[in-house]
Motif scaffolding. Structure first.
Motif, PDB file in Angstrom:
ATOM      1  N   ILE A 146       2.294  -5.874   1.202  1.00  0.00           N
ATOM      2  CA  ILE A 146       3.268  -6.317   0.206  1.00  0.00           C
ATOM      3  C   ILE A 146       2.565  -6.797  -1.062  1.00  0.00           C
ATOM      4  CG2 ILE A 146       4.946  -8.157  -0.261  1.00  0.00           C
ATOM      5  CD1 ILE A 146       5.903  -7.712   2.687  1.00  0.00           C
ATOM      6  N   LEU A 147       1.450  -7.496  -0.891  1.00  0.00           N
ATOM      7  CA  LEU A 147       0.704  -7.950  -2.066  1.00  0.00           C
ATOM      8  C   LEU A 147       0.227  -6.754  -2.891  1.00  0.00           C
ATOM      9  CD1 LEU A 147      -1.388 -10.873  -0.542  1.00  0.00           C
ATOM     10  CD2 LEU A 147       0.416 -11.071  -2.274  1.00  0.00           C
ATOM     11  N   GLU A 148      -0.158  -5.715  -2.200  1.00  0.00           N
ATOM     12  CA  GLU A 148      -0.613  -4.511  -2.907  1.00  0.00           C
ATOM     13  C   GLU A 148       0.535  -3.931  -3.746  1.00  0.00           C
ATOM     14  OE1 GLU A 148      -2.053  -1.476  -0.304  1.00  0.00           O
ATOM     15  OE2 GLU A 148      -2.664  -0.174  -1.969  1.00  0.00           O
ATOM     16  N   PHE A 149       1.702  -3.884  -3.131  1.00  0.00           N
ATOM     17  CA  PHE A 149       2.871  -3.416  -3.866  1.00  0.00           C
ATOM     18  C   PHE A 149       3.143  -4.292  -5.083  1.00  0.00           C
ATOM     19  CE2 PHE A 149       7.328  -3.993  -4.901  1.00  0.00           C
ATOM     20  CZ  PHE A 149       7.774  -2.700  -5.118  1.00  0.00           C
ATOM     21  N   LEU A 150       3.142  -5.607  -4.864  1.00  0.00           N
ATOM     22  CA  LEU A 150       3.461  -6.540  -5.948  1.00  0.00           C
ATOM     23  C   LEU A 150       2.427  -6.446  -7.083  1.00  0.00           C
ATOM     24  CD1 LEU A 150       4.530  -9.663  -3.830  1.00  0.00           C
ATOM     25  CD2 LEU A 150       6.033  -8.091  -5.071  1.00  0.00           C
ATOM     26  N   GLU A 151       1.183  -6.208  -6.691  1.00  0.00           N
ATOM     27  CA  GLU A 151       0.144  -6.081  -7.704  1.00  0.00           C
ATOM     28  C   GLU A 151       0.356  -4.793  -8.512  1.00  0.00           C
ATOM     29  OE1 GLU A 151      -3.798  -6.116  -6.109  1.00  0.00           O
ATOM     30  OE2 GLU A 151      -4.682  -6.809  -7.992  1.00  0.00           O
ATOM     31  N   ASP A 152       0.648  -3.709  -7.803  1.00  0.00           N
ATOM     32  CA  ASP A 152       0.895  -2.436  -8.483  1.00  0.00           C
ATOM     33  C   ASP A 152       2.065  -2.551  -9.447  1.00  0.00           C
ATOM     34  OD1 ASP A 152      -1.142  -1.274  -7.070  1.00  0.00           O
ATOM     35  OD2 ASP A 152       0.152  -0.262  -5.626  1.00  0.00           O
ATOM     36  N   ASN A 153       3.007  -3.412  -9.103  1.00  0.00           N
ATOM     37  CA  ASN A 153       4.195  -3.577  -9.937  1.00  0.00           C
ATOM     38  C   ASN A 153       4.075  -4.747 -10.906  1.00  0.00           C
ATOM     39  OD1 ASN A 153       6.626  -1.640  -9.033  1.00  0.00           O
ATOM     40  ND2 ASN A 153       5.247  -2.007  -7.318  1.00  0.00           N
ATOM     41  N   LEU A 154       2.826  -5.210 -11.111  1.00  0.00           N
ATOM     42  CA  LEU A 154       2.496  -6.215 -12.119  1.00  0.00           C
ATOM     43  C   LEU A 154       3.200  -7.546 -11.900  1.00  0.00           C
ATOM     44  CD1 LEU A 154       2.784  -3.804 -15.204  1.00  0.00           C
ATOM     45  CD2 LEU A 154       0.788  -4.203 -13.747  1.00  0.00           C
ATOM     46  N   LEU A 155       3.503  -7.849 -10.643  1.00  0.00           N
ATOM     47  CA  LEU A 155       4.205  -9.102 -10.366  1.00  0.00           C
ATOM     48  C   LEU A 155       3.260 -10.172  -9.835  1.00  0.00           C
ATOM     49  CD1 LEU A 155       7.369  -7.513  -8.691  1.00  0.00           C
ATOM     50  CD2 LEU A 155       7.177  -8.415 -11.022  1.00  0.00           C
ATOM     51  N   VAL A 156       2.153  -9.768  -9.274  1.00  0.00           N
ATOM     52  CA  VAL A 156       1.146 -10.743  -8.861  1.00  0.00           C
ATOM     53  C   VAL A 156      -0.237 -10.274  -9.325  1.00  0.00           C
ATOM     54  CG1 VAL A 156       2.488 -11.133  -6.746  1.00  0.00           C
ATOM     55  CG2 VAL A 156       0.342  -9.897  -6.621  1.00  0.00           C
ATOM     56  N   HIS A 157      -1.144 -11.239  -9.393  1.00  0.00           N
ATOM     57  CA  HIS A 157      -2.531 -10.930  -9.731  1.00  0.00           C
ATOM     58  C   HIS A 157      -3.409 -11.287  -8.533  1.00  0.00           C
ATOM     59  CE1 HIS A 157      -1.618 -10.431 -13.988  1.00  0.00           C
ATOM     60  NE2 HIS A 157      -0.886 -11.532 -13.918  1.00  0.00           N
ATOM     61  N   LYS A 158      -4.402 -10.469  -8.302  1.00  0.00           N
ATOM     62  CA  LYS A 158      -5.400 -10.849  -7.318  1.00  0.00           C
ATOM     63  C   LYS A 158      -6.563 -11.513  -8.053  1.00  0.00           C
ATOM     64  CE  LYS A 158      -8.536  -9.599  -3.746  1.00  0.00           C
ATOM     65  NZ  LYS A 158      -8.998  -8.676  -2.713  1.00  0.00           N
ATOM     66  N   LEU A 159      -6.927 -12.696  -7.575  1.00  0.00           N
ATOM     67  CA  LEU A 159      -8.092 -13.371  -8.125  1.00  0.00           C
ATOM     68  C   LEU A 159      -9.282 -12.996  -7.248  1.00  0.00           C
ATOM     69  CD1 LEU A 159      -6.399 -16.826  -8.724  1.00  0.00           C
ATOM     70  CD2 LEU A 159      -6.689 -14.942 -10.350  1.00  0.00           C
ATOM     71  N   HIS A 160     -10.097 -12.105  -7.773  1.00  0.00           N
ATOM     72  CA  HIS A 160     -11.175 -11.541  -6.960  1.00  0.00           C
ATOM     73  C   HIS A 160     -12.250 -12.553  -6.600  1.00  0.00           C
ATOM     74  CE1 HIS A 160      -9.730  -7.384  -7.387  1.00  0.00           C
ATOM     75  NE2 HIS A 160      -9.322  -7.788  -8.567  1.00  0.00           N
ATOM     76  N   GLU A 205      15.142 -12.467  -9.877  1.00  0.00           N
ATOM     77  CA  GLU A 205      16.101 -11.469 -10.362  1.00  0.00           C
ATOM     78  C   GLU A 205      15.470 -10.570 -11.419  1.00  0.00           C
ATOM     79  OE1 GLU A 205      19.586 -13.640 -11.586  1.00  0.00           O
ATOM     80  OE2 GLU A 205      19.850 -14.427  -9.542  1.00  0.00           O
ATOM     81  N   ARG A 206      14.710 -11.224 -12.293  1.00  0.00           N
ATOM     82  CA  ARG A 206      14.018 -10.461 -13.340  1.00  0.00           C
ATOM     83  C   ARG A 206      13.006  -9.489 -12.707  1.00  0.00           C
ATOM     84  NH1 ARG A 206      13.152  -7.942 -17.640  1.00  0.00           N
ATOM     85  NH2 ARG A 206      11.418  -8.400 -19.027  1.00  0.00           N
ATOM     86  N   ALA A 207      12.322  -9.959 -11.662  1.00  0.00           N
ATOM     87  CA  ALA A 207      11.345  -9.116 -10.976  1.00  0.00           C
ATOM     88  C   ALA A 207      12.042  -7.903 -10.373  1.00  0.00           C
ATOM     89  CB  ALA A 207      10.620  -9.925  -9.896  1.00  0.00           C
ATOM     90  N   GLU A 208      13.216  -8.160  -9.812  1.00  0.00           N
ATOM     91  CA  GLU A 208      13.967  -7.069  -9.190  1.00  0.00           C
ATOM     92  C   GLU A 208      14.349  -6.021 -10.240  1.00  0.00           C
ATOM     93  OE1 GLU A 208      16.960  -8.626  -6.669  1.00  0.00           O
ATOM     94  OE2 GLU A 208      16.804  -6.886  -5.334  1.00  0.00           O
ATOM     95  N   ARG A 209      14.796  -6.522 -11.388  1.00  0.00           N
ATOM     96  CA  ARG A 209      15.170  -5.585 -12.452  1.00  0.00           C
ATOM     97  C   ARG A 209      13.968  -4.778 -12.930  1.00  0.00           C
ATOM     98  NH1 ARG A 209      17.213  -8.903 -16.749  1.00  0.00           N
ATOM     99  NH2 ARG A 209      17.333 -10.582 -15.212  1.00  0.00           N
ATOM    100  N   LEU A 210      12.798  -5.452 -13.050  1.00  0.00           N
ATOM    101  CA  LEU A 210      11.586  -4.759 -13.481  1.00  0.00           C
ATOM    102  C   LEU A 210      11.229  -3.638 -12.507  1.00  0.00           C
ATOM    103  CD1 LEU A 210       9.443  -7.806 -14.665  1.00  0.00           C
ATOM    104  CD2 LEU A 210      10.202  -5.892 -16.105  1.00  0.00           C
ATOM    105  N   CYS A 211      11.411  -3.914 -11.209  1.00  0.00           N
ATOM    106  CA  CYS A 211      11.108  -2.887 -10.208  1.00  0.00           C
ATOM    107  C   CYS A 211      12.057  -1.705 -10.331  1.00  0.00           C
ATOM    108  CB  CYS A 211      11.176  -3.483  -8.799  1.00  0.00           C
ATOM    109  SG  CYS A 211       9.730  -4.457  -8.365  1.00  0.00           S
ATOM    110  N   ILE A 212      13.324  -2.011 -10.517  1.00  0.00           N
ATOM    111  CA  ILE A 212      14.310  -0.938 -10.651  1.00  0.00           C
ATOM    112  C   ILE A 212      13.953  -0.047 -11.849  1.00  0.00           C
ATOM    113  CG2 ILE A 212      16.733  -0.446 -11.218  1.00  0.00           C
ATOM    114  CD1 ILE A 212      17.413  -2.977  -9.495  1.00  0.00           C
TER     115      ILE A 212
END
Lengths: 161, 161
Positions: free
Chosen positions: B64-78, B8-15
């Motif tokens: 989707i991962l790209e979107f989530l990363e752009d929105n600071l919700l996930v990290h890619k471990l290179h 829910e918090r993630a959704e609010r952050l996106c909004i």
DNA sequence: GCTAACAACGATATGTTATATCAATTTTTA
DNA sequence: TAAAAATTGATATAACATATCGTTGTTAGC
């Protein structure tokens, strides 16, 4: 220091370790030394094709890179999936327990830097407090080098990252 | 904190950011939140298949991962080529300029830690003296977690790294 | 020198991670 | 409601990497 001298030093280091720096292994290491930037295994194989140095299939390159890494002559940059020659082959070579790499994401230029021992000590302490144990400490830091940064300023069609 | 609340918090952050956490994006994020370990895009696609949650082809997962990363919700471990949910979605979320990850090379367990500011400061200073400029600062430290370390001690057929 | 043991190399197959592209669908906006 | 924009589906292909097995070359003991 000249590449030839570094290769000789590498050969001696291998002999000391009871391993053999064969001519093929030497040529892969030389390839990495000549190109200052990080190269993928396939990049190296391509370089051999283009420079007509005789064939060097990617699978051989992988095997050789593994040997060179085991013998502390090259580093694998995991974030870039590329390899660089160790910049300390010809100097003391054993002082560096923790390597830090600044990697240009645009041109793969790499600088192997030595961060303050105190800093590294602090890092180890931070990690000791967790339920993780650090292994093969190596830091890879994504950067843009000055040259590519300049390029960005003056050419509009160059893409960053 | 419960996963539902984090979502829910993630959704609010996106909004707030003017982006949309669609149901598919939410489900990928939820998948990462449930599995505590880092997962590859293909791991996530497999998880959807196994858990019969409806199809989620790898290419969609990547997008989707790209979107989530752009929105600071996930990290890619290179270094691992895997992804984790950001552990700060539900707390302040903006204090963390430099993320540090301890990654277990055996089981992909990840801990997002906050290392001593002094250490990070020194690191930045070291980099300022070079001709590189740091971008998207993120440190990934290869580790073995306690659990896997114990496993090693008691089972002989477990391979380290 | 001969032979067994081992190390290095060649070759092929396959697995894993990731990007590119274009069509179809859904959502938003005017 | 129609046009525009965002999202999703589907396929192809690129890039990176490991596994395996047979062959060749090197070393060590006899």
């Amino acid at each position: 220091m000249k590449i030839q001298q570094i290769l000789e030093r590498a050969e001696r280091l291998c002999i000391e370790r009871g391993t053999r720096l064969t001519s093929k292994r030497k040529r892969v290491l030389e390839c990495l030394l000549r190109h200052k930037n990080a190269l993928s295994a396939y990049n190296i194989a391509d370089a051999f094709k283009q420079e007509a140095e005789g064939d060097m299939p990617p699978m051989s390159v992988y095997r050789i890179l593994e040997f060179l890494e085991d013998n502390l002559l090259v580093h694998k940059l995991h974030t870039a999936n590329k390899y660089v020659a160790c910049s300390h082959i010809s100097c003391d070579h054993r002082h560096y327990k923790t390597s830090q790499f600044l990697i240009c994401l645009k041109c793969s230029k790499v600088e192997e830097v030595s961060i303050n021992n105190l800093v590294i000590g602090e890092l180890h302490k931070s990690i000791e407090r967790t339920e993780f144990r650090m292994i093969s400490p190596q830091f890879e830091i994504n950067c843009i080098c000055n040259t590519c940064d300049q390029d960005k300023k003056y050419s509009s069609n160059t893409q960053l990252i």
